[in-house]
Design a protein around this motif. Sequence first.
Motif, PDB file in Angstrom:
ATOM      1  N   GLN A  17       4.146  -7.623  -0.173  1.00 34.29           N
ATOM      2  CA  GLN A  17       3.496  -8.264   0.969  1.00 34.29           C
ATOM      3  C   GLN A  17       2.264  -9.078   0.574  1.00 34.29           C
ATOM      4  OE1 GLN A  17       2.915  -4.771   3.328  1.00 34.29           O
ATOM      5  NE2 GLN A  17       5.006  -4.767   4.062  1.00 34.29           N
ATOM      6  N   LEU A  18       1.943  -9.079  -0.710  1.00 29.37           N
ATOM      7  CA  LEU A  18       0.776  -9.823  -1.190  1.00 29.37           C
ATOM      8  C   LEU A  18       1.193 -10.788  -2.291  1.00 29.37           C
ATOM      9  CD1 LEU A  18      -1.830  -6.911  -1.435  1.00 29.37           C
ATOM     10  CD2 LEU A  18      -1.637  -8.622   0.362  1.00 29.37           C
ATOM     11  N   VAL A  35     -13.160  -4.897   1.021  1.00 28.65           N
ATOM     12  CA  VAL A  35     -12.172  -5.716   0.301  1.00 28.65           C
ATOM     13  C   VAL A  35     -10.816  -5.600   1.004  1.00 28.65           C
ATOM     14  CG1 VAL A  35     -10.914  -6.008  -1.870  1.00 28.65           C
ATOM     15  CG2 VAL A  35     -13.373  -5.527  -1.912  1.00 28.65           C
ATOM     16  N   LEU A  36     -10.423  -4.371   1.346  1.00 32.98           N
ATOM     17  CA  LEU A  36      -9.139  -4.159   2.017  1.00 32.98           C
ATOM     18  C   LEU A  36      -9.114  -4.849   3.383  1.00 32.98           C
ATOM     19  CD1 LEU A  36      -8.408  -0.420   1.158  1.00 32.98           C
ATOM     20  CD2 LEU A  36      -7.618  -2.473  -0.018  1.00 32.98           C
ATOM     21  N   GLN A  45       0.518  -9.376   7.448  1.00 38.37           N
ATOM     22  CA  GLN A  45       1.766  -8.629   7.245  1.00 38.37           C
ATOM     23  C   GLN A  45       1.559  -7.392   6.378  1.00 38.37           C
ATOM     24  OE1 GLN A  45       1.008 -11.523   5.818  1.00 38.37           O
ATOM     25  NE2 GLN A  45       1.607 -11.489   3.664  1.00 38.37           N
ATOM     26  N   ALA A  46       0.478  -7.351   5.626  1.00 37.08           N
ATOM     27  CA  ALA A  46       0.218  -6.215   4.726  1.00 37.08           C
ATOM     28  C   ALA A  46      -0.697  -5.169   5.354  1.00 37.08           C
ATOM     29  CB  ALA A  46      -0.409  -6.727   3.427  1.00 37.08           C
ATOM     30  N   VAL A  75      -6.598  -1.418  -8.014  1.00 38.41           N
ATOM     31  CA  VAL A  75      -5.168  -1.123  -7.941  1.00 38.41           C
ATOM     32  C   VAL A  75      -4.861  -0.539  -6.567  1.00 38.41           C
ATOM     33  CG1 VAL A  75      -3.272   0.181  -8.975  1.00 38.41           C
ATOM     34  CG2 VAL A  75      -5.118  -0.699 -10.419  1.00 38.41           C
ATOM     35  N   LEU A  76      -3.860  -1.113  -5.894  1.00 33.42           N
ATOM     36  CA  LEU A  76      -3.424  -0.612  -4.595  1.00 33.42           C
ATOM     37  C   LEU A  76      -2.073   0.059  -4.762  1.00 33.42           C
ATOM     38  CD1 LEU A  76      -4.328  -3.710  -2.381  1.00 33.42           C
ATOM     39  CD2 LEU A  76      -5.770  -1.765  -3.038  1.00 33.42           C
ATOM     40  N   LEU A  77      -2.000   1.318  -4.386  1.00 33.23           N
ATOM     41  CA  LEU A  77      -0.782   2.103  -4.553  1.00 33.23           C
ATOM     42  C   LEU A  77      -0.208   2.466  -3.192  1.00 33.23           C
ATOM     43  CD1 LEU A  77      -2.359   4.463  -7.225  1.00 33.23           C
ATOM     44  CD2 LEU A  77      -0.745   2.609  -7.676  1.00 33.23           C
TER      45      LEU A  77
END
Length: 83
Positions: A17-18, A35-36, A45-46, A75-77
Amino acid sequence: MSGIQVTIDAYGAIERQLPPQLVLDYPTEILVGDVLDQISQQYPQAEKALERCACAIGEDIIPRQTTLKHDCTLVLLSPVAGG
């Protein structure tokens, strides 16, 4: 101080989505949560995936209240079902 650069590295569902090369620049230190929020505004969409994702720098999972003070890769998990 010249600001900080945060490179986003996403895995799992959120990765789809990114954009693959997402780098954000900030004039001063910033909270992971902020940041998020910015990413979810730029890529609505994310948003759902961002709400549930875990954040890490290197091997360490970090809370959203963490302040980023220098250039880093965030890092996005995506959450993983099961145990």
